[in-house]
Design an enzyme around this catalytic site. Sequence first.
Site, PDB file in Angstrom:
ATOM      1  CB  CYS A 100      -0.888  -0.020   1.248  1.00  0.00           C
ATOM      2  SG  CYS A 100      -1.718   1.542   1.548  1.00  0.00           S
ATOM      3  CB  CYS A 104      -5.585   6.265  -2.938  1.00  0.00           C
ATOM      4  SG  CYS A 104      -4.490   4.946  -3.133  1.00  0.00           S
ATOM      5  CD  GLU A 257      -1.912  -0.210   7.909  1.00  0.00           C
ATOM      6  OE1 GLU A 257      -1.188  -0.868   8.682  1.00  0.00           O
ATOM      7  OE2 GLU A 257      -1.818  -0.303   6.678  1.00  0.00           O
ATOM      8  CG  HIS A 292     -10.767   4.574  -0.195  1.00  0.00           C
ATOM      9  ND1 HIS A 292      -9.593   5.067  -0.717  1.00  0.00           N
ATOM     10  CD2 HIS A 292     -10.393   3.811   0.866  1.00  0.00           C
ATOM     11  CE1 HIS A 292      -8.574   4.628  -0.013  1.00  0.00           C
ATOM     12  NE2 HIS A 292      -9.033   3.863   0.960  1.00  0.00           N
ATOM     13  CE1 TYR A 296      -8.082  -0.071  -0.597  1.00  0.00           C
ATOM     14  CE2 TYR A 296     -10.408  -0.225  -0.086  1.00  0.00           C
ATOM     15  CZ  TYR A 296      -9.128   0.099   0.287  1.00  0.00           C
ATOM     16  OH  TYR A 296      -8.884   0.587   1.542  1.00  0.00           O
ATOM     17  CB  CYS A 299      -3.954   0.250  -4.785  1.00  0.00           C
ATOM     18  SG  CYS A 299      -5.325  -0.084  -3.672  1.00  0.00           S
ATOM     19  CD  GLU A 447      -5.767  -0.596   2.751  1.00  0.00           C
ATOM     20  OE1 GLU A 447      -4.590  -1.015   2.755  1.00  0.00           O
ATOM     21  OE2 GLU A 447      -6.094   0.532   2.346  1.00  0.00           O
TER      22      GLU A 447
END
Length: 484
Positions: A100, A104, A257, A292, A296, A299, A447
């Site tokens: 990741c 974004c 995170e 979002h 995905y 990414c 995620e």
Amino acid sequence: MALKTGDQYLESLEALDLEAHVLGEKTEQLAEHGLIAPSRKAVAFTYDAAHDSQGRELLRSYSRLCNDEVNRFTHLHESSEDLVTKVKMQRYCGAMTGCCFQRCVGLDAANAVYSTTFECDKKHGARFHNRFSDYWKWIQQEDLVVDGAMTDPKGDRGRRPKDQVDPDLFLRVKERRSGGVVINGAKLHQTGMLNSHEILIMPTMGMRPGEEPWAVCCAVPTNATGVRYIYGRQTSDTRKLEQHKLDVGNPIFGGQEVMTVFEDVFVPEERIFLDGQVDFTGMLVERFASYHRQSYGGCKVGVGDVLIGATALIARMNGVEKASHIREKIVEMVHLNETLYSCGLACSSQGWPTLAGNYQVDLLLANVCKLNVTRFPYEIARLATDIAGGLLGTMPAAADLNDPETGPYIKKYLAANPQYQVVDRMKVLRLIENLIAGAGAVGYLIESMHGAGPPAAQRIMIERQAELEYKMRQVINLLSITEQ
Ligand SMILES: Cc1cc2nc3c(=O)[nH]c(=O)nc-3n(C[C@H](O)[C@H](O)[C@H](O)COP(=O)(O)OP(=O)(O)OC[C@H]3O[C@@H](n4cnc5c(N)ncnc54)[C@H](O)[C@@H]3O)c2cc1C
């Protein structure tokens, strides 16, 4: 001064002087910290890629907001083509970093806030949109990283914010002071927070009348007084602190995170973009989530490319690449991965202009995309586990490979296809392990399930967008049914 390089970005982070609690210790040396440095390199990639011959076409965009070329990670989408290029850019970055790359969420938040503030101002006569436009112009010009902060702790999921035992379980305006507001609360799971310059805070869900203090959207710098950071653990993360990098799996890049606490943080008026307008919180959350969920489809596909490549390579290293069931399984992995990509492209190509002028993805298709993302990477990971073999979970450490006593046994007994050295076979196995069960699995699997909301959230949106009445009407017409 748009389009920084990776080095300029890393220097700009140093100027922020951030500190965080990491593994029980307060640290100011974030740049050198073994857990943090790989995640910073991943973000730095999004800067360098705007300058390399392969990435520049995808990473650069001309912004009408600041009348200059900007990094696409700060771009407000001006067409469906922009949305499509965003997905391609994300696939490229995922494939190049294998993790990741953390940039974004802020992009998705900005596009949602831009259009929502416009519509909110139209109804309520506020001045949020101009404020936000000025703010975002500055972000573009300075080429900054913005953390998109939506997820509140939420406490007891069965209770509304005001019914929680502690009102801070949803971030809220605690107090009003001249020239701004004071906020209290926390945002959990914040991707790339310590690699960001700014935090764009949004409500975690649609608020109702009576919940005005929780209907707040605003921005603060990451070094604002009262903001605290507690670093999130990832599986096998301390391998990054060990001497031998082979055991990490991804030797260069990683994700991040962070639990972020806001304790009496002052937000000046010019950084407040919603303040009590409960009727626009649902729109903001829905639009952000859809962008979002589109992300995905880019990414995770790029990271999927890495996992598929590593799986095909380990099959060759193990001497099974020609077996028909192995080839079928790799085709299945590709099929699943490209299906995700198709969804990312589809919701982008069906984008539509908002009243503010930026482009929004197709909500139904973006939710279909993310619902597939909650499943397909898990299936891809299962197939990779099948093909790679049990060593994935039982392989000796790099230290044992380097040990003069045990090293020769490892080289003798882990030898397979003579075209490859044992150490390289171990590297590929560790990379697969990283993505399906190690630190990389936080981004690739957990995620995929929860980022941008769990599957139930997508199902609600799909049901809402499904136009079932219209579909039934079509059947009624087709069959000449008369309703009593
Ligand atoms: C790796 C990772 C990175 C992330 N990055 C970011 C980020 O950068 N910024 C950000 O803001 N957020 C981020 N998130 C947060 C993400 O959006 C949330 O994890 C997600 O929305 C789920 O929320 P939760 O974790 O609180 O789980 P919960 O909301 O507790 O969900 C757990 C389960 O409970 C169910 N559930 C929850 N509430 C109810 C209810 N009222 N009724 C019935 N069922 C319910 C859900 O459907 C789900 O099945 C990230 C998450 C992960 C894992």
